[in-house]
Design an enzyme around this catalytic site. Sequence first.
Site, PDB file in Angstrom:
ATOM      1  CD  GLU A  93      -2.554  -0.722   2.842  1.00  0.00           C
ATOM      2  OE1 GLU A  93      -3.343  -1.592   3.186  1.00  0.00           O
ATOM      3  OE2 GLU A  93      -2.288   0.276   3.532  1.00  0.00           O
ATOM      4  CB  CYS A 106       2.435   7.694   3.629  1.00  0.00           C
ATOM      5  SG  CYS A 106       2.814   6.523   4.916  1.00  0.00           S
ATOM      6  CB  CYS A 117       2.939  -2.687  16.301  1.00  0.00           C
ATOM      7  SG  CYS A 117       4.630  -2.083  16.126  1.00  0.00           S
ATOM      8  CB  CYS A 120       0.114  -2.071  13.220  1.00  0.00           C
ATOM      9  SG  CYS A 120       0.685  -2.112  11.527  1.00  0.00           S
ATOM     10  CB  CYS A 337       0.114   1.246   8.746  1.00  0.00           C
ATOM     11  SG  CYS A 337       1.282  -0.046   8.528  1.00  0.00           S
TER      12      CYS A 337
HETATM   13  S1  SF4 Z   1       4.301  -1.405  10.028  1.00  0.00           S
HETATM   14 FE1  SF4 Z   1       2.968  -1.814  11.773  1.00  0.00          FE
HETATM   15  S2  SF4 Z   1       3.964  -3.576  12.804  1.00  0.00           S
HETATM   16 FE2  SF4 Z   1       5.485  -2.625  11.461  1.00  0.00          FE
HETATM   17  S3  SF4 Z   1       6.558  -1.181  12.758  1.00  0.00           S
HETATM   18 FE3  SF4 Z   1       4.946  -0.035  11.702  1.00  0.00          FE
HETATM   19  S4  SF4 Z   1       3.246  -0.100  13.168  1.00  0.00           S
HETATM   20 FE4  SF4 Z   1       4.675  -1.699  13.827  1.00  0.00          FE
END
Ligand code: SF4
Length: 349
Positions: A93, A106, A117, A120, A337
């Site tokens: 993306e 971005c 994370c 996410c 994201c």
């Molecule tokens: S893409 Fe998502 S999992 Fe990877 S560092 Fe960024 S926030 Fe954390």
Amino acid sequence: MAKIHFLDLTFAELREILLSWGEPKFRAGQVWRWVYHNQIFDPAEMSNLPKELRQRLAQEFQFSLLRPLERIASQDGLTEKVLFETEDAQTVEAVLMRYRERNSVCISSQIGCPIGCPFCATGQSGFVRNLSAGEIAAQVLYFSQILRGERKRVTHVVLMGMGEPLLNFDAVWQAILSLNDPRGFGLGARHFTISTAGVIPGIERLAGEDLEVGLAVSLHAPDDALRDVLVPINKRYPLKDLMTAVRAYIERRGRRVTFEYALIAGVNDAEAQAQQTADLLRGLLCHVNLIPLNPTAGSSWRPSPVEKVRKFQEILEENGVRTTVRLRRGIDIQAGCGQLRHKHLLKEN
Ligand code: SF4
């Protein structure tokens, strides 16, 4: 025979190839300019090149690496998100955000993300592979072509999409060098920002590079216990070591670092946590972006309410830490994201 991916080449590599074809030295500059400056990807349209060379370029080079699968715009039309398909049928993306004179893109540096994370969508979908330098640059060039039609250009490139850019340093850096090159795209180094979850060796390497790009660090928690959960790479690079690396970076570069802090209701938005964050950052040449969490499907975590966000901000400011509350622009198009890709993966299964 497999074609050479044009966007994966450095300028020096392109020149070597063209010289080996018997072309004069200046040819590399012409071809580079067609692609990076004019964003023309079809050799047939490269009108100042000899016909035989155009044919050979078409035979031996592949110019486009990503195919747009889905493109959606926010209701106000200012934010656009695109899901691209790579040659190996993976998806990635990127987002374009228009804001007054700024046109920020971005982009992603990896397919999936190994950091994991829990808030996410990308982190939850696992890690597939690194993107190549060409696949990274292609995201920027795609939006640049759209903006050309509006007589605008990309003003900022932020590596804050899918993936951890400092775990794919070589490809990320090559893409930045290609896009910075004044013979083509020519975007100034200060207009790039690399956002990291806190990969210390990458921060150290960045501090020593010639180009001065911006650095953003995803903080999200002021203590190790919570940060181990929210940004799991903290177990490998704990806060004390991370802050030492960031301090060294600031001293070496003399440049302000941005900290990103996603505010999650009842998790990291208490007044005591704001005070701890202020204690951690006091006196540092930095800026904090407070971002109410972009909620992800399937997660029970919610963004902090406005009054909590304001209080958190107030405490930081009272302690001399500069802040901005970042609006969750594009929330209606799942600009968080990995959310569009996540939806696509669900559809496939
Ligand atoms: S893409 Fe998502 S999992 Fe990877 S560092 Fe960024 S926030 Fe954390």
